[in-house]
Motif scaffolding. Structure first.
Motif, PDB file in Angstrom:
ATOM      1  N   ASP A 107       0.828  -1.203   0.000  1.00 35.89           N
ATOM      2  CA  ASP A 107       0.000   0.000   0.000  1.00 35.89           C
ATOM      3  C   ASP A 107       0.862   1.253   0.000  1.00 35.89           C
ATOM      4  O   ASP A 107       0.532   2.253  -0.642  1.00 35.89           O
ATOM      5  N   LEU A 108       1.985   1.202   0.713  1.00 36.38           N
ATOM      6  CA  LEU A 108       2.892   2.342   0.751  1.00 36.38           C
ATOM      7  C   LEU A 108       3.425   2.650  -0.635  1.00 36.38           C
ATOM      8  O   LEU A 108       3.487   3.824  -1.052  1.00 36.38           O
ATOM      9  N   GLU A 109       3.801   1.594  -1.378  1.00 31.93           N
ATOM     10  CA  GLU A 109       4.299   1.795  -2.735  1.00 31.93           C
ATOM     11  C   GLU A 109       3.223   2.421  -3.613  1.00 31.93           C
ATOM     12  O   GLU A 109       3.502   3.324  -4.415  1.00 31.93           O
ATOM     13  N   ILE A 110       1.980   1.972  -3.473  1.00 31.31           N
ATOM     14  CA  ILE A 110       0.879   2.512  -4.265  1.00 31.31           C
ATOM     15  C   ILE A 110       0.721   4.008  -4.019  1.00 31.31           C
ATOM     16  O   ILE A 110       0.610   4.807  -4.951  1.00 31.31           O
ATOM     17  N   HIS A 111       0.722   4.399  -2.757  1.00 31.15           N
ATOM     18  CA  HIS A 111       0.575   5.815  -2.426  1.00 31.15           C
ATOM     19  C   HIS A 111       1.744   6.639  -2.957  1.00 31.15           C
ATOM     20  O   HIS A 111       1.549   7.764  -3.445  1.00 31.15           O
ATOM     21  N   GLU A 112       2.955   6.083  -2.887  1.00 31.06           N
ATOM     22  CA  GLU A 112       4.130   6.795  -3.390  1.00 31.06           C
ATOM     23  C   GLU A 112       4.053   7.004  -4.898  1.00 31.06           C
ATOM     24  O   GLU A 112       4.390   8.077  -5.411  1.00 31.06           O
ATOM     25  N   ILE A 113       3.596   5.985  -5.612  1.00 23.53           N
ATOM     26  CA  ILE A 113       3.509   6.090  -7.072  1.00 23.53           C
ATOM     27  C   ILE A 113       2.406   7.061  -7.474  1.00 23.53           C
ATOM     28  O   ILE A 113       2.578   7.872  -8.400  1.00 23.53           O
ATOM     29  N   LEU A 114       1.263   7.010  -6.808  1.00 18.68           N
ATOM     30  CA  LEU A 114       0.185   7.944  -7.113  1.00 18.68           C
ATOM     31  C   LEU A 114       0.623   9.383  -6.865  1.00 18.68           C
ATOM     32  O   LEU A 114       0.246  10.301  -7.611  1.00 18.68           O
ATOM     33  N   GLU A 115       1.428   9.580  -5.843  1.00 13.87           N
ATOM     34  CA  GLU A 115       1.999  10.908  -5.590  1.00 13.87           C
ATOM     35  C   GLU A 115       2.930  11.303  -6.727  1.00 13.87           C
ATOM     36  O   GLU A 115       2.905  12.448  -7.212  1.00 13.87           O
ATOM     37  N   LEU A 116       3.737  10.355  -7.182  1.00 12.55           N
ATOM     38  CA  LEU A 116       4.712  10.605  -8.234  1.00 12.55           C
ATOM     39  C   LEU A 116       4.048  11.053  -9.533  1.00 12.55           C
ATOM     40  O   LEU A 116       4.542  11.949 -10.229  1.00 12.55           O
ATOM     41  N   VAL A 117       2.914  10.440  -9.875  1.00 10.51           N
ATOM     42  CA  VAL A 117       2.247  10.762 -11.143  1.00 10.51           C
ATOM     43  C   VAL A 117       1.184  11.848 -10.988  1.00 10.51           C
ATOM     44  O   VAL A 117       0.415  12.121 -11.906  1.00 10.51           O
ATOM     45  N   GLY A 118       1.148  12.471  -9.811  1.00 13.02           N
ATOM     46  CA  GLY A 118       0.236  13.590  -9.608  1.00 13.02           C
ATOM     47  C   GLY A 118      -1.214  13.218  -9.395  1.00 13.02           C
ATOM     48  O   GLY A 118      -2.117  14.011  -9.705  1.00 13.02           O
ATOM     49  N   LEU A 119      -1.457  12.031  -8.836  1.00 10.51           N
ATOM     50  CA  LEU A 119      -2.837  11.589  -8.601  1.00 10.51           C
ATOM     51  C   LEU A 119      -3.147  11.408  -7.114  1.00 10.51           C
ATOM     52  O   LEU A 119      -4.103  10.712  -6.759  1.00 10.51           O
ATOM     53  N   ARG A 120      -2.381  12.024  -6.262  1.00 14.31           N
ATOM     54  CA  ARG A 120      -2.617  11.856  -4.825  1.00 14.31           C
ATOM     55  C   ARG A 120      -4.020  12.309  -4.431  1.00 14.31           C
ATOM     56  O   ARG A 120      -4.703  11.642  -3.655  1.00 14.31           O
ATOM     57  N   GLU A 121      -4.461  13.447  -4.976  1.00 12.96           N
ATOM     58  CA  GLU A 121      -5.779  13.971  -4.619  1.00 12.96           C
ATOM     59  C   GLU A 121      -6.910  13.109  -5.163  1.00 12.96           C
ATOM     60  O   GLU A 121      -8.054  13.203  -4.700  1.00 12.96           O
ATOM     61  N   ALA A 122      -6.594  12.280  -6.167  1.00 14.45           N
ATOM     62  CA  ALA A 122      -7.619  11.436  -6.796  1.00 14.45           C
ATOM     63  C   ALA A 122      -7.526   9.984  -6.342  1.00 14.45           C
ATOM     64  O   ALA A 122      -8.160   9.114  -6.933  1.00 14.45           O
ATOM     65  N   THR A 123      -6.770   9.712  -5.286  1.00  7.24           N
ATOM     66  CA  THR A 123      -6.524   8.346  -4.835  1.00  7.24           C
ATOM     67  C   THR A 123      -7.807   7.555  -4.627  1.00  7.24           C
ATOM     68  O   THR A 123      -7.911   6.386  -5.025  1.00  7.24           O
ATOM     69  N   TYR A 124      -8.805   8.186  -4.027  1.00  9.51           N
ATOM     70  CA  TYR A 124     -10.028   7.458  -3.680  1.00  9.51           C
ATOM     71  C   TYR A 124     -11.232   7.907  -4.523  1.00  9.51           C
ATOM     72  O   TYR A 124     -12.376   7.764  -4.110  1.00  9.51           O
ATOM     73  N   LYS A 125     -10.940   8.432  -5.713  1.00  8.47           N
ATOM     74  CA  LYS A 125     -12.015   8.810  -6.633  1.00  8.47           C
ATOM     75  C   LYS A 125     -12.240   7.694  -7.651  1.00  8.47           C
ATOM     76  O   LYS A 125     -11.307   6.996  -8.043  1.00  8.47           O
ATOM     77  N   LYS A 126     -13.509   7.535  -8.072  1.00 11.07           N
ATOM     78  CA  LYS A 126     -13.836   6.521  -9.073  1.00 11.07           C
ATOM     79  C   LYS A 126     -13.167   6.871 -10.398  1.00 11.07           C
ATOM     80  O   LYS A 126     -13.214   8.020 -10.854  1.00 11.07           O
ATOM     81  N   VAL A 127     -12.593   5.872 -11.032  1.00  8.97           N
ATOM     82  CA  VAL A 127     -11.859   6.098 -12.275  1.00  8.97           C
ATOM     83  C   VAL A 127     -12.785   6.535 -13.400  1.00  8.97           C
ATOM     84  O   VAL A 127     -12.361   7.253 -14.312  1.00  8.97           O
ATOM     85  N   ARG A 128     -14.055   6.164 -13.331  1.00 10.50           N
ATOM     86  CA  ARG A 128     -14.980   6.564 -14.393  1.00 10.50           C
ATOM     87  C   ARG A 128     -15.142   8.086 -14.470  1.00 10.50           C
ATOM     88  O   ARG A 128     -15.591   8.619 -15.488  1.00 10.50           O
ATOM     89  N   THR A 129     -14.771   8.797 -13.401  1.00 10.70           N
ATOM     90  CA  THR A 129     -14.863  10.258 -13.395  1.00 10.70           C
ATOM     91  C   THR A 129     -13.585  10.919 -13.882  1.00 10.70           C
ATOM     92  O   THR A 129     -13.534  12.147 -13.998  1.00 10.70           O
ATOM     93  N   PHE A 130     -12.567  10.131 -14.185  1.00 10.69           N
ATOM     94  CA  PHE A 130     -11.274  10.671 -14.588  1.00 10.69           C
ATOM     95  C   PHE A 130     -11.311  11.215 -16.016  1.00 10.69           C
ATOM     96  O   PHE A 130     -12.015  10.691 -16.888  1.00 10.69           O
ATOM     97  N   SER A 131     -10.510  12.235 -16.253  1.00 10.44           N
ATOM     98  CA  SER A 131     -10.273  12.692 -17.624  1.00 10.44           C
ATOM     99  C   SER A 131      -9.360  11.690 -18.323  1.00 10.44           C
ATOM    100  O   SER A 131      -8.757  10.814 -17.673  1.00 10.44           O
ATOM    101  N   LEU A 132      -9.233  11.821 -19.650  1.00  8.61           N
ATOM    102  CA  LEU A 132      -8.358  10.918 -20.397  1.00  8.61           C
ATOM    103  C   LEU A 132      -6.915  11.037 -19.919  1.00  8.61           C
ATOM    104  O   LEU A 132      -6.211  10.029 -19.774  1.00  8.61           O
ATOM    105  N   GLY A 133      -6.494  12.270 -19.626  1.00 11.20           N
ATOM    106  CA  GLY A 133      -5.128  12.467 -19.140  1.00 11.20           C
ATOM    107  C   GLY A 133      -4.883  11.802 -17.803  1.00 11.20           C
ATOM    108  O   GLY A 133      -3.815  11.223 -17.568  1.00 11.20           O
TER     109      GLY A 133
END
Length: 303
Positions: A107-133
């Motif tokens: 789980d720690l690795e997952i959080h670190e990678i999401l931070e790395l790619v700029g998705l920390r704020e979207a960690t617990y958001k449904k992917v269907r709401t994501f933009s293509l980027g």
């Protein structure tokens, strides 16, 4: 000795009678961002699928990290081919968690990678709401699970708006610089690869027409001085011997010289030739763009 992360040797792939990849020799060194450029249908995705073991080669071989391609060294490779396969009703974290089971990620690795790619704020958001980027960034995040040493990305900015393209470019540069990950990236968008690539491989109709470093390409596409005079042989001798400018091309038929020198030296060259009794009738600057160079290598296709 230079360390090659990925090499192909005489790689060919045929679908029925159609030869899609023809005798390909790729050479990607550790730390490279290798831009694999070619028009749509050139064979880029097919090459990547063979490298990843998703397709079998008709002929030739693939080497990863100095060894023949095998299951063990393929685990050191992360990839995103075409579009990421994501679960729309799951969050970014849940998507990462599903894929981390395969790589043994925490789980720690997952959080670190999401931070790395700029998705920390979207960690617990449904992917269907994501933009293509955002989906592309999540796909890259999934590919980073397991700390790969080589990332294979197929058209990672295709379909993105300018901001989405910049986000993906920034992520690639950051991962390359901070983690030392080597990248093999395909695209038909020269403008995007030009911003990040350290090496280019140009493919046309399944044939690798050239491998060239960014530095060598910059030299070839730099500006040069063009002049016309009444005695190009004498002018070339003066420029090379007296002015110590070794790179001079003579066009005898048109009475022209192409001089690879700083543009600021054009007045000096002109003065030198006139004082030597030569008649300079034309003096200008020639600049070859990256686009022009790639078009020459790929033929009349839209990059």
């Amino acid at each position: 000795m230079e360390e090659f992360v990925l090499q192909t040797h005489g790689l060919s792939k045929r679908f029925g009678r159609k030869l899609v990849v023809n005798d390909l020799d790729l050479n990607i060194k550790k730390g490279d961002i290798y831009g694999f450029i070619g028009p749509n249908g050139a064979g880029k995705t097919t090459v990547m699928k063979v490298i990843l073991g998703l397709l079998f080669a008709t002929a030739g071989s693939v080497s990863l990290f100095g060894e023949p391609q095998n299951i063990k060294n393929l685990r050191r490779v992360g990839s995103l081919i075409e579009s990421p396969g994501l679960y729309g009703n799951c969050t970014a974290f849940e998507n990462m968690k599903r894929f981390s089971i395969l790589s043994g990620g925490t789980d720690l690795e997952i959080h670190e990678i999401l931070e790395l790619v700029g998705l920390r704020e979207a960690t617990y958001k449904k992917v269907r709401t994501f933009s293509l980027g955002m989906k592309q960034r999540l796909g890259i995040a999934i590919a980073l699970l397991g700390n790969p040493e080589l990332m294979v990305l197929d058209e990672p900015v295709n379909g993105l708006d300018p901001m989405g393209m910049k986000d993906v470019r920034d992520i690639i540069l950051r991962i390359n610089q901070e983690r030392g990950v080597t990248f093999f990236i395909s695209s038909h968008l020269l403008g995007e690869l030009e911003k990040i690539s350290t090496v280019y491989g140009i493919i046309r109709y399944g044939v690798l027409t050239e491998e060239i470093t960014a530095e060598a390409l910059a030299e070839k596409c730099g500006k040069s001085i063009i002049l016309r005079c009444n005695d190009v042989q004498r002018a070339a001798q003066i420029v090379t011997e007296e002015m110590q400018i070794p790179q001079v091309l003579i066009n005898e038929a048109e009475g022209k010289l192409n001089i690879a020198a700083e543009i600021s030296r054009s007045a000096e060259i002109n003065t030198k030739l006139v004082k030597a009794g030569l008649e300079v009738s034309e003096l200008g600057v020639l600049s070859t763009s990256y686009e022009d160079y790639f078009l020459q290598k790929m033929g009349p296709v839209n990059v």
